[in-house]
Design an enzyme around this catalytic site. Structure first.
Site, PDB file in Angstrom:
ATOM      1  N   HIS A 308     -16.704  -1.212   3.035  1.00  0.00           N
ATOM      2  CA  HIS A 308     -16.770  -1.901   4.777  1.00  0.00           C
ATOM      3  C   HIS A 308     -17.718  -2.293   4.268  1.00  0.00           C
ATOM      4  O   HIS A 308     -18.838  -1.273   3.933  1.00  0.00           O
ATOM      5  CB  HIS A 308     -16.693  -1.142   5.901  1.00  0.00           C
ATOM      6  CG  HIS A 308     -16.235  -1.708   7.274  1.00  0.00           C
ATOM      7  ND1 HIS A 308     -17.263  -2.281   7.618  1.00  0.00           N
ATOM      8  CD2 HIS A 308     -15.134  -1.990   8.030  1.00  0.00           C
ATOM      9  CE1 HIS A 308     -16.885  -2.780   8.615  1.00  0.00           C
ATOM     10  NE2 HIS A 308     -15.480  -2.848   8.928  1.00  0.00           N
ATOM     11  N   ASP A 365      -8.082   0.426   8.077  1.00  0.00           N
ATOM     12  CA  ASP A 365      -6.551  -0.475   7.577  1.00  0.00           C
ATOM     13  C   ASP A 365      -5.948   0.623   6.970  1.00  0.00           C
ATOM     14  O   ASP A 365      -4.713   0.095   6.549  1.00  0.00           O
ATOM     15  CB  ASP A 365      -6.947  -1.726   6.938  1.00  0.00           C
ATOM     16  CG  ASP A 365      -7.672  -3.384   7.739  1.00  0.00           C
ATOM     17  OD1 ASP A 365      -6.945  -3.313   9.007  1.00  0.00           O
ATOM     18  OD2 ASP A 365      -7.514  -3.681   7.615  1.00  0.00           O
TER      19      ASP A 365
HETATM   20  N1  ACO Z   1     -11.841  -1.299  -4.417  1.00  0.00           N
HETATM   21  C1  ACO Z   1     -12.729  -0.395  -5.028  1.00  0.00           C
HETATM   22  N2  ACO Z   1     -13.826  -0.949  -5.551  1.00  0.00           N
HETATM   23  C2  ACO Z   1     -14.739  -1.413  -4.373  1.00  0.00           C
HETATM   24  C3  ACO Z   1     -14.006  -1.518  -3.494  1.00  0.00           C
HETATM   25  C4  ACO Z   1     -12.606  -1.054  -2.875  1.00  0.00           C
HETATM   26  N3  ACO Z   1     -11.524  -1.199  -2.320  1.00  0.00           N
HETATM   27  N4  ACO Z   1     -14.625  -2.248  -2.131  1.00  0.00           N
HETATM   28  C5  ACO Z   1     -15.616  -2.265  -2.924  1.00  0.00           C
HETATM   29  N5  ACO Z   1     -15.946  -1.302  -4.000  1.00  0.00           N
HETATM   30  C6  ACO Z   1     -16.794  -2.029  -4.918  1.00  0.00           C
HETATM   31  C7  ACO Z   1     -17.106  -3.049  -5.565  1.00  0.00           C
HETATM   32  O1  ACO Z   1     -16.451  -3.566  -6.240  1.00  0.00           O
HETATM   33  C8  ACO Z   1     -18.570  -3.285  -5.428  1.00  0.00           C
HETATM   34  O2  ACO Z   1     -18.953  -2.257  -6.730  1.00  0.00           O
HETATM   35  P1  ACO Z   1     -20.556  -2.936  -8.073  1.00  0.00           P
HETATM   36  O3  ACO Z   1     -21.414  -2.286  -6.823  1.00  0.00           O
HETATM   37  O4  ACO Z   1     -20.091  -2.590  -9.492  1.00  0.00           O
HETATM   38  O5  ACO Z   1     -20.561  -4.462  -7.975  1.00  0.00           O
HETATM   39  C9  ACO Z   1     -18.656  -2.319  -4.406  1.00  0.00           C
HETATM   40  O6  ACO Z   1     -18.085  -1.721  -4.206  1.00  0.00           O
HETATM   41  C10 ACO Z   1     -19.368  -2.893  -3.040  1.00  0.00           C
HETATM   42  O7  ACO Z   1     -18.806  -3.778  -2.715  1.00  0.00           O
HETATM   43  P2  ACO Z   1     -18.956  -5.172  -2.001  1.00  0.00           P
HETATM   44  O8  ACO Z   1     -17.600  -6.449  -2.133  1.00  0.00           O
HETATM   45  O9  ACO Z   1     -20.429  -5.812  -2.533  1.00  0.00           O
HETATM   46  O10 ACO Z   1     -18.772  -4.801  -0.573  1.00  0.00           O
HETATM   47  P3  ACO Z   1     -18.699  -6.053   0.525  1.00  0.00           P
HETATM   48  O11 ACO Z   1     -19.281  -4.893   1.734  1.00  0.00           O
HETATM   49  O12 ACO Z   1     -19.283  -7.502  -0.029  1.00  0.00           O
HETATM   50  O13 ACO Z   1     -17.281  -5.927   1.241  1.00  0.00           O
HETATM   51  C11 ACO Z   1     -15.288  -5.443   1.867  1.00  0.00           C
HETATM   52  C12 ACO Z   1     -16.312  -5.171   1.711  1.00  0.00           C
HETATM   53  C13 ACO Z   1     -14.761  -6.478   1.422  1.00  0.00           C
HETATM   54  C14 ACO Z   1     -14.435  -4.755   2.943  1.00  0.00           C
HETATM   55  C15 ACO Z   1     -14.517  -4.605   0.683  1.00  0.00           C
HETATM   56  O14 ACO Z   1     -15.169  -2.774   0.689  1.00  0.00           O
HETATM   57  C16 ACO Z   1     -13.331  -4.720   0.176  1.00  0.00           C
HETATM   58  O15 ACO Z   1     -12.641  -5.843  -0.494  1.00  0.00           O
HETATM   59  N6  ACO Z   1     -12.300  -3.462   0.617  1.00  0.00           N
HETATM   60  C17 ACO Z   1     -10.736  -3.651   0.639  1.00  0.00           C
HETATM   61  C18 ACO Z   1     -10.104  -4.675   1.552  1.00  0.00           C
HETATM   62  C19 ACO Z   1     -10.473  -3.995   2.956  1.00  0.00           C
HETATM   63  O16 ACO Z   1      -9.936  -2.969   2.864  1.00  0.00           O
HETATM   64  N7  ACO Z   1     -10.190  -4.549   3.365  1.00  0.00           N
HETATM   65  C20 ACO Z   1     -10.845  -4.427   4.663  1.00  0.00           C
HETATM   66  C21 ACO Z   1     -11.722  -4.614   5.183  1.00  0.00           C
HETATM   67  S1  ACO Z   1     -11.775  -3.133   7.566  1.00  0.00           S
HETATM   68  C22 ACO Z   1     -11.697  -5.626   7.785  1.00  0.00           C
HETATM   69  O17 ACO Z   1     -11.538  -6.183   7.834  1.00  0.00           O
HETATM   70  C23 ACO Z   1     -10.869  -4.351   8.773  1.00  0.00           C
END
Ligand code: ACO
Length: 455
Positions: A308, A365
């Site tokens: 998140h 979720d």
């Molecule tokens: N699975 C694996 N790795 C992940 C995940 C994940 N779900 N989420 C983040 N990471 C990793 C990224 O690859 C990144 O790794 P790195 O530092 O080696 O490059 C690090 O964690 C940081 O991730 P970001 O994408 O920069 O985090 P951001 O804050 O931009 O994204 C997000 C948040 C979009 C929610 C992300 O965690 C994600 O895509 N999660 C899965 C989708 C999801 O569940 N969305 C619902 C969010 S809640 C809502 O909207 C109600």
């Protein structure tokens, strides 16, 4: 606590005022930054940018706290209903009994759709249409049927705000249910006057020609809980969209319709649908979750429902939903292997350095899909359920924007990294239009059509 922040660029220093919050991060007011320094800020994904001051919701992502209007989500989940929570979010305080009764009546009276709108479900949309697409179209089209509430003149739109808000809260659920019925070839039905909010929705979803559907109280409560937990989440992608559209002076219907579109994406509200698909794929491939975890770590897959932008610990909504999912599965007497896989993934992830170092925990979720599946909700309705739940938040944020006395249109800047004039001349060189030794001259201008360089 300091009142100013100092910024040094080269040998010059600038002071910017600090804006205090009630609780949580204070901000640095950079509204004069460009005028004073000629610089702008760059903050990819707005992770450090406060776009507004707001009184609606507070999140402490490090401690896993979520409050609506100062009330912790756990308290509301335990003691409130979705309609009461909606009132709280929209109007700022819990309603008195009288206010609650008037509000519920208003929501109830608005449950039906204008008969002309029912024809949209009569072949105007293809059966294959995604319900989110139908939802955003029809929420916006409410402005066509009730034009006096959607004038794009602030004063008038605010004058009819109470009616428009009750209408949206109520009709979003009816439109959603009708979209489902159309897709499944079920006859369109009407909401009932004697049913509560979530009960009415379940009735409109699942009643069949020869079978009136009366949901188990605990099922109704579980759905109501999902709505409560989704009701607002400060400046998330869809809410920021609603606020941005509202900032242009657009009416409430148009603004929330844009919110639905933003919510649809898989990184936002679309994630609940993807979680279930992910769990199903893991199950079908015979994996116990270990292979999938490795894929997520190597970047070959994304663990949907995990991570998140704001929470760097367990999302408090996920804590509540995990317990609710276990309860619902017991009620419907379902042993869902996907729940086992979900719990195993969580267990593994919480002991794995990749997830620990990146603060990746289950978000709202991760378990909501398991509940929705257990109560018979088809997967393409999952994000629609999220949209119904988020409606009070969108409405409250629209109001907050619309009531600002000197509200500004939202209009960020950019750091341009595209072609400049020299590149243009270089491109023309490649096309052979200028001698290869032609040097770009900053004092000249060009016209795009002819490529002529003119003094
Ligand atoms: N699975 C694996 N790795 C992940 C995940 C994940 N779900 N989420 C983040 N990471 C990793 C990224 O690859 C990144 O790794 P790195 O530092 O080696 O490059 C690090 O964690 C940081 O991730 P970001 O994408 O920069 O985090 P951001 O804050 O931009 O994204 C997000 C948040 C979009 C929610 C992300 O965690 C994600 O895509 N999660 C899965 C989708 C999801 O569940 N969305 C619902 C969010 S809640 C809502 O909207 C109600």
């Amino acid at each position: 606590m300091p009142n100013n922040a100092k910024l040094t660029i080269g040998d010059k220093s600038y002071d910017f005022p600090i804006v205090k919050s009630t609780v949580g991060n204070d901000g640095i007011d950079i509204s004069k930054l460009r005028a004073e320094t000629s610089y702008i800020t760059l903050d990819d994904g707005f992770a450090n940018t406060g776009s507004c001051k707001s009184k609606i919701t507070y999140i402490d992502g490090e401690k896993g706290k979520l409050w609506y209007r100062g009330i912790p989500i756990e308290v509301l989940a335990e003691n409130s209903t979705f309609t009461e929570t909606a009132y709280l979010i929209i109007y700022g305080e819990l309603p008195t009994r009288k206010q609650m009764s008037a509000f519920s009546q208003k929501v109830l009276r608005n449950a039906g759709l204008h008969e002309a709108m029912m024809h949209f479900f009569d072949g105007s949309f293809p059966f294959s249409a995604h319900p989110m697409s139908i939802l955003s179209s029809l929420l916006n089209s409410l402005g066509c049927y009730y034009p006096h509430m959607a004038t794009n003149r602030r004063e008038q739109d605010l004058e009819y705000f109470d009616d428009a808000a009750a209408m949206l809260l109520s009709k979003v659920r009816t439109i959603a249910a009708m979209a489902y019925r159309m897709k499944n070839g079920l006859p369109l039905i009407y909401p009932k006057r004697d049913l509560g909010y979530s009960q009415n929705f379940l009735h409109m979803m699942f009643t069949e020609p020869y079978h009136e559907y009366y949901p188990h109280d605990d099922i109704t409560k579980a759905l109501d809980l999902i709505f409560i937990l989704h009701a607002d989440h400060e400046q998330n992608c869809s809410t920021s969209t609603v606020r941005m559209v509202a900032s242009s002076g657009a009416n409430l219907f148009a603004s929330v319709s844009a919110g639905v579109c933003a919510l649809w994406g898989p990184l936002h509200g679309g994630a609940n649908q993807r979680v279930l698909q992910m769990l199903q794929e893991i199950h079908d491939s015979g994996d116990d979750g270990s292979k999938f975890i490795e894929m997520a770590k190597s970047g070959k897959a994304r663990m949907m429902g995990f991570g998140h932008r704001v929470y760097k610990t367990y999302d408090p909504r996920a804590v509540i939903l995990r317990k609710a999912a276990e309860r619902v599965l017991k009620i419907v007497k379902l042993k869902d292997p996907l729940m086992d896989i979900a719990m195993r993934l969580e267990e593994r992830a919480r002991n794995d350095s990749y997830f620990i170092e990146r603060n990746l925990y289950p978000n709202v979720d991760f378990y909501s899909g398991i509940i929705l599946k257990a109560i018979g909700m088809p997967i393409d309705m999952f994000t629609v359920i999220f949209a119904i739940g988020r409606m009070p938040g969108w409405i409250a944020h629209w109001k907050e924007v619309a009531e600002q006395e000197k509200g500004k249109i939202s209009r960020p800047r950019q750091i341009y990294v595209g072609y400049d004039k020299r590149d243009y001349v270089k491109m023309r060189h490649r096309e052979g239009e200028f001698p290869s030794d032609y040097e770009a001259d900053e004092s000249r201008t060009y016209t795009h059509d002819s490529g002529l360089i003119e003094k």
